[in-house]
Design an enzyme around this catalytic site. Structure first.
Site, mmCIF file in Angstrom:
data_model
loop_
_atom_site.group_PDB
_atom_site.id
_atom_site.type_symbol
_atom_site.label_atom_id
_atom_site.label_comp_id
_atom_site.label_asym_id
_atom_site.label_seq_id
_atom_site.Cartn_x
_atom_site.Cartn_y
_atom_site.Cartn_z
ATOM 1 N N ASN A 130 -66.282 -77.815 -0.455
ATOM 2 C CA ASN A 130 -66.912 -77.232 0.733
ATOM 3 C C ASN A 130 -67.096 -78.362 1.737
ATOM 4 O OD1 ASN A 130 -68.545 -76.034 2.613
ATOM 5 N ND2 ASN A 130 -70.300 -75.721 1.235
ATOM 6 N N TRP A 131 -66.201 -78.395 2.733
ATOM 7 C CA TRP A 131 -66.236 -79.518 3.681
ATOM 8 C C TRP A 131 -67.374 -79.380 4.691
ATOM 9 C CZ3 TRP A 131 -60.312 -80.374 5.140
ATOM 10 C CH2 TRP A 131 -59.616 -80.720 3.980
ATOM 11 N N LYS A 132 -68.006 -78.231 4.730
ATOM 12 C CA LYS A 132 -69.103 -77.964 5.684
ATOM 13 C C LYS A 132 -68.656 -78.311 7.110
ATOM 14 C CE LYS A 132 -72.376 -78.512 1.957
ATOM 15 N NZ LYS A 132 -73.733 -78.818 1.522
ATOM 16 N N HIS B 282 -73.971 -69.122 1.332
ATOM 17 C CA HIS B 282 -74.394 -70.504 1.034
ATOM 18 C C HIS B 282 -75.852 -70.674 1.470
ATOM 19 C CE1 HIS B 282 -74.720 -74.839 1.202
ATOM 20 N NE2 HIS B 282 -73.686 -74.859 0.380
ATOM 21 N N GLU C 159 -77.271 -72.888 3.043
ATOM 22 C CA GLU C 159 -77.449 -73.351 4.425
ATOM 23 C C GLU C 159 -77.339 -72.184 5.405
ATOM 24 O OE1 GLU C 159 -74.559 -76.488 4.104
ATOM 25 O OE2 GLU C 159 -75.931 -77.561 2.779
ATOM 26 N N GLU D 66 -76.097 -72.825 -7.009
ATOM 27 C CA GLU D 66 -76.395 -74.061 -6.294
ATOM 28 C C GLU D 66 -77.897 -74.164 -6.085
ATOM 29 O OE1 GLU D 66 -72.736 -75.527 -3.996
ATOM 30 O OE2 GLU D 66 -73.844 -74.202 -2.675
ATOM 31 N N GLY E 46 -76.847 -81.896 -1.530
ATOM 32 C CA GLY E 46 -76.838 -83.013 -0.594
ATOM 33 C C GLY E 46 -77.963 -84.007 -0.802
ATOM 34 N N SER F 182 -74.764 -81.808 -5.533
ATOM 35 C CA SER F 182 -74.571 -83.226 -5.861
ATOM 36 C C SER F 182 -73.669 -83.443 -7.076
ATOM 37 C CB SER F 182 -75.924 -83.921 -6.039
ATOM 38 O OG SER F 182 -76.673 -83.859 -4.832
HETATM 39 P P1 PGA Z 1 -73.287 -81.286 -2.227
HETATM 40 O O1 PGA Z 1 -73.113 -79.815 -1.601
HETATM 41 O O2 PGA Z 1 -72.196 -81.456 -3.263
HETATM 42 O O3 PGA Z 1 -73.130 -82.214 -1.061
HETATM 43 O O4 PGA Z 1 -74.636 -81.332 -2.836
HETATM 44 C C1 PGA Z 1 -72.740 -78.717 -2.395
HETATM 45 C C2 PGA Z 1 -72.714 -77.479 -1.554
HETATM 46 O O5 PGA Z 1 -73.612 -77.313 -0.713
HETATM 47 O O6 PGA Z 1 -71.816 -76.622 -1.688
#
Ligand code: PGA
Length: 248
Positions: free
Chosen positions: A8-10, A94, A96, A164, A170, A208
């Protein structure tokens, strides 16, 4: 079942960096993979990343789609458009998006239904916050998200679940494999009770995940792959994680 390693490159990288990363993954990932791989760049770079990966074993997914087919929805991108340019997957719900765009379980289910109509595979994210875990509510929260975010048309063929924990995204804090395993087996039980083919759904862990912890997580029962944010932006790290999935 084959593990799925998803990046997931966000909202990261520019156009050239996206193409470079895709090309580095194309040349560096195992050639006869025992796992499946997908990368999810931002919408504007999807087309170019798809072109860069044409004919490779790497699939491409989007990070979101609209709950509508078409029409006056400024800024939205429909599932049909994603399918049209060659996407195979779409991440939905997600944390976010739930947090910054107030997405509800019901909206996630509507988006997923549209994605399935178009033949896309949805990666539906669930996960509790740190506060919810402290109060011992993690299974209640994840159970509710699971029940309400999956549309009736969800099957193991068109849906992947990503667990998640929000406190691990993150932050560098990863769920201990035992804790992740406990939640993954809870999710498995819920899928067995509530969906057809519950044994066959892939349940990814995200939060993470990195080369140092991937092998332990990916060898835990009911962890069928990873959804990787930060470490998916570096080809060598994503490839190292992918190799841990191969060894399993
Ligand atoms: P992260 O993000 O690996 O940077 O913790 C995972 C995600 O949000 O899909």
């Amino acid at each position: 079942m084959k593990k799925l390693i998803a990046g997931n490159w966000k909202m990261n990288l520019n156009r050239q960096e996206s193409v470079n990363l895709a090309e580095d993954l194309r040349s560096g990932l195992p050639k006869s993979p025992a796992a499946e791989y997908v990368v999810c760049p931002p919408h504007v770079y999807l087309h170019e990343v798809i072109k860069a990966l044409e004919g490779s074993a790497l699939a491409v997914g989007a990070q979101d789609c609209s709950a509508f087919d078409d029409g006056a929805y400024t800024g939205e991108v429909s599932a049909g458009m994603l399918k049209d340019i060659g996407c195979k997957y779409v991440i939905l719900g997600h944390s976010e998006r739930r947090q910054y765009h107030s997405e509800t379980d019901e909206l996630v289910a509507q988006k997923a239904a549209k994605a399935h109509e178009q033949g896309l595979i949805t990666i539906i994210c669930v996960g509790e916050t740190g506060g919810e875990r402290e109060k011992g509510q993690e299974q209640e929260v994840v159970g509710r998200q699971l029940r309400n975010s999956l549309p009736d048309c969800a099957t193991y063929k068109n849906t992947v679940i990503a667990y998640e924990p929000v406190w691990a995204i993150g932050t560098g804090k990863t769920a201990a494999p035992q804790d992740a395993g406990t939640m993954h087996s809870f999710i498995r039980q819920r899928l067995q009770a509530e969906a057809d083919g519950g044994d066959l759904f892939r349940i990814l862990y995200g939060g993470s995940m990195k080369p140092e912890n991937a092998a332990d997580l990916l060898s835990t029962a009911n962890i069928d792959g990873g959804l990787i944010g930060g470490a998916s932006l570096k080809a060598d790290q994503f490839i190292a994680i992918a190799k841990s999935a191969q060894n399993d």
